[in-house]
Design an enzyme around this catalytic site. Structure first.
Site, PDB file in Angstrom:
ATOM      1  N   HIS A   1       0.818  -1.215   0.000  1.00 40.45           N
ATOM      2  CA  HIS A   1       0.000   0.000   0.000  1.00 40.45           C
ATOM      3  C   HIS A   1       0.850   1.262   0.000  1.00 40.45           C
ATOM      4  O   HIS A   1       0.524   2.243   0.675  1.00 40.45           O
ATOM      5  CB  HIS A   1      -0.950   0.003   1.203  1.00 40.45           C
ATOM      6  CG  HIS A   1      -2.051  -1.005   1.117  1.00 40.45           C
ATOM      7  ND1 HIS A   1      -3.260  -0.751   0.511  1.00 40.45           N
ATOM      8  CD2 HIS A   1      -2.122  -2.297   1.538  1.00 40.45           C
ATOM      9  CE1 HIS A   1      -4.033  -1.818   0.571  1.00 40.45           C
ATOM     10  NE2 HIS A   1      -3.361  -2.783   1.185  1.00 40.45           N
TER      11      HIS A   1
ATOM     12  N   ASP B   1      -0.781  -5.182   5.804  1.00 44.77           N
ATOM     13  CA  ASP B   1      -1.791  -6.040   5.163  1.00 44.77           C
ATOM     14  C   ASP B   1      -1.566  -6.132   3.661  1.00 44.77           C
ATOM     15  O   ASP B   1      -0.908  -5.287   3.060  1.00 44.77           O
ATOM     16  CB  ASP B   1      -3.195  -5.495   5.431  1.00 44.77           C
ATOM     17  CG  ASP B   1      -3.382  -4.090   4.847  1.00 44.77           C
ATOM     18  OD1 ASP B   1      -2.494  -3.248   5.062  1.00 44.77           O
ATOM     19  OD2 ASP B   1      -4.395  -3.851   4.178  1.00 44.77           O
ATOM     20  N   GLU B   2      -2.139  -7.168   3.084  1.00 47.88           N
ATOM     21  CA  GLU B   2      -2.223  -7.340   1.634  1.00 47.88           C
ATOM     22  C   GLU B   2      -0.888  -7.101   0.931  1.00 47.88           C
ATOM     23  O   GLU B   2      -0.789  -6.338  -0.032  1.00 47.88           O
ATOM     24  CB  GLU B   2      -3.307  -6.403   1.060  1.00 47.88           C
ATOM     25  CG  GLU B   2      -4.699  -6.712   1.585  1.00 47.88           C
ATOM     26  CD  GLU B   2      -5.770  -5.819   0.994  1.00 47.88           C
ATOM     27  OE1 GLU B   2      -6.884  -6.324   0.728  1.00 47.88           O
ATOM     28  OE2 GLU B   2      -5.505  -4.614   0.821  1.00 47.88           O
ATOM     29  N   VAL B   3       0.137  -7.777   1.411  1.00 49.68           N
ATOM     30  CA  VAL B   3       1.482  -7.611   0.837  1.00 49.68           C
ATOM     31  C   VAL B   3       1.712  -8.695  -0.212  1.00 49.68           C
ATOM     32  O   VAL B   3       1.859  -9.872   0.106  1.00 49.68           O
ATOM     33  CB  VAL B   3       2.555  -7.673   1.938  1.00 49.68           C
ATOM     34  CG1 VAL B   3       3.951  -7.537   1.324  1.00 49.68           C
ATOM     35  CG2 VAL B   3       2.317  -6.579   2.980  1.00 49.68           C
TER      36      VAL B   3
END
Length: 535
Positions: free
Chosen positions: A272, A325-327
């Site tokens: 992100h 998150d969401e790596v």
């Protein structure tokens, strides 16, 4: 017995509503206080209402400013004492002409777990009670703020007499929050929100007794925040006008503090973060593969350390959110120099993800912050996280029980019920979500700090953000403030619904663009003519 009384109170008051109109004087409080009793008297409130303070902290500017704000709200319809009122003979006496606020501590420090308890007594002059006063007593100024909010909700304008009244008196309220952390995430990366809009959101949070603004200020889409140590970072903003200066950030933090609200900033790493490279392209693994941040470069961590150093001067709250998150680590494998570094370090990409998160935690802890991370970090390498880590649940249920079993603290934000951008989630699902679900050991229940509703900004901007937040955020706010016994059970939704209708209309009266309660899609407008109180 107290729980049974609460149920009878809200059930009997719910009968005041009909599908056509609201009947009779109604007094609703949101969120429900921990304990209260009421009567059947109606008291008049002096439009020249004055503040009397006592205790070590009663003379605080925070209390004075709050009293002025709430006085303006209470007398909004009559604007206090008008010129015409001054020509009329004054009533010989009002039942309530003063609000006495007694605060025992002079400390104004606002941190996690600050005492927000208060007592509120609103009694009629009878020769025994305090004459002409409502009395709020609290250990801290922040408890006094919560008491003033409750008092303001007791005061209603009577259009017949054009006067402000308190119904169902005498009131005896003893109140405190169920959870220390009662948050709202606001995303200003997907769409920029001017500081006046952020202030409006903060103000509205105080009405529901929420106490943490999780400011998700940066994401892959834009980097709007000024960082003096690395001044090119905000070249990642959408435009030169969609930015926050250091002074803006200070203003938001201070505005929130005097309303008893902490601001927790978030810098989400290593994913992100595409927007970081607009000003510093070296942070990207490559110009064609821009995320996650380049784990192989010392410069990446120098920039992160500089950001946290600058932000520590602005954000005094003890918690700081580091994302995680969401790596998607594909970029690291696909970029030759990063892949080479991984082999030299004998690391897999999963190892490198862990390395980055732990290094970011070390930097934050060195700045005297407690790190908060999204649950993927816990799900992937729970035994490696710093023991101070606060695990932030979002993907689904069952995470907080696992986290507290391993000694971590947890924040509940299950996306299925507390993500406000999920417009098809009805208020009942938001209201009935339970942060302690699956946790029965009292010692482990204490590790759940509370929860937060999340206003992700992909489809929200100044044109609709308040309608998307409210009134569903209020449903979560009561879950986090009020006693579980009073807000759960077979009839809890039946008794909560008319109160939530009423609170939504209260928000509207205070200038908050709260959407109808019962529409299938949140934030959608009314489907036809009708009263605010039944939409």
């Amino acid at each position: 017995m107290a729980t049974f009384f609460l149920f009878l109170f809200v059930l009997s008051h719910a009968l005041c509503f009909s599908e056509a109109k609201v009947k009779g004087p109604v007094t609703y409080l949101w969120p429900l206080p921990a304990e209260f009793t009421s009567g059947n008297e109606t008291l008049s409130v002096d439009p020249e209402l004055s503040l009397v303070f006592g205790g070590k902290g009663g003379n605080s500017d925070i209390v004075r400013l709050a009293f002025d704000r709430y006085k303006a709200i209470i007398f909004k319809n009559s604007n206090g004492v008008s010129g015409l009122d001054r020509l009329r003979p004054r009533e010989p006496s009002y039942d309530i002409s003063k609000v006495r606020v007694v605060v025992h501590s002079e400390s104004e420090e606002l941190q996690l777990g600050v005492d927000e308890s208060y007592t509120l007594f609103v009694l009629k002059k009878d020769g025994k009670a305090i004459v002409g006063e409502a009395t709020i007593e609290a250990n801290t100024v922040y408890g006094a703020l919560r008491g003033l909010e409750t008092f303001s909700q007791l005061c209603t304008f009577d259009y017949g007499s054009k006067s402000t009244q308190v119904h169902k008196a005498p009131w005896n309220i003893r109140d405190k929050p169920r959870f220390a952390y009662r948050g709202l995430l606001l995303d200003t990366s997907r769409h920029y929100l001017p500081i006046d809009v952020i202030k409006q959101v903060i103000e509205s949070m105080s009405y529901a007794k929420l106490n943490v603004l999780h400011w998700h200020v940066i994401d892959r889409e834009s980097f709007p925040l000024e960082v003096p140590t690395f001044p090119k970072l905000w070249e990642g903003s959408y435009s030169q006008w969609e930015r926050y200066t250091v002074e803006d950030a200070y203003e938001i933090v201070n505005f929130a503090k005097i309303r008893g609200i902490n601001v927790m900033a978030e810098v989400d790493v290593p994913g992100h973060a595409t927007s970081w490279g607009a000003g510093y392209p070296a942070l990207w693994p490559s110009s064609s593969c821009k995320e996650p941040l380049d784990v192989s470069q010392k410069f990446t961590f120098d920039v992160l350390s500089g950001i946290l150093t600058d932000l520590r001067k602005i954000f005094p709250f003890e918690l700081f959110h580091l994302g995680g998150d969401e790596v998607n680590t594909t970029c690291w494998e696909a970029t030759p120099h990063v892949n080479k570094w991984l082999k030299q370090q004998n690391m897999t990409t999963k190892d490198a993800y862990q390395y980055f998160v732990l290094k970011a935690q070390e930097i934050a802890i060195s700045k005297n912050w407690t790190p908060v991370n999204w649950e993927e970090t816990f799900n992937t390498f729970p035994t490696k996280l710093n023991p101070k880590t606060v695990v932030h649940n979002w993907l689904g249920g069952g995470v907080c029980p696992k986290a507290v079993d391993q000694g971590f603290r947890c924040i509940f934000s299950n996306q299925g019920v507390w993500y406000l951008d999920h417009l098809d989630v009805p208020w009942e699902d938001t209201y009935n979500a339970e942060p302690l679900e699956g946790i029965h050991d009292p010692s482990k229940q204490k590790l759940v700090l509370g929860g937060e509703v999340c206003m992700w900004g992909e489809t929200a901007d100044p044109s609709n953000v308040q309608q998307t937040i409210w009134p569903r955020a209020a449903a979560a706010a009561e879950r986090l403030w009020s006693r579980r016994e009073a807000t759960s059970g077979r009839n809890s939704n039946v008794t909560a619904l008319p109160r939530l209708h009423y609170f939504r209309c209260l928000l509207n009266r205070r200038g908050v663009q709260a959407a109808p309660v019962s529409n299938f899609y949140a934030r959608s407008p009314p489907t036809g003519a009708g009263s605010c109180y039944v939409q």
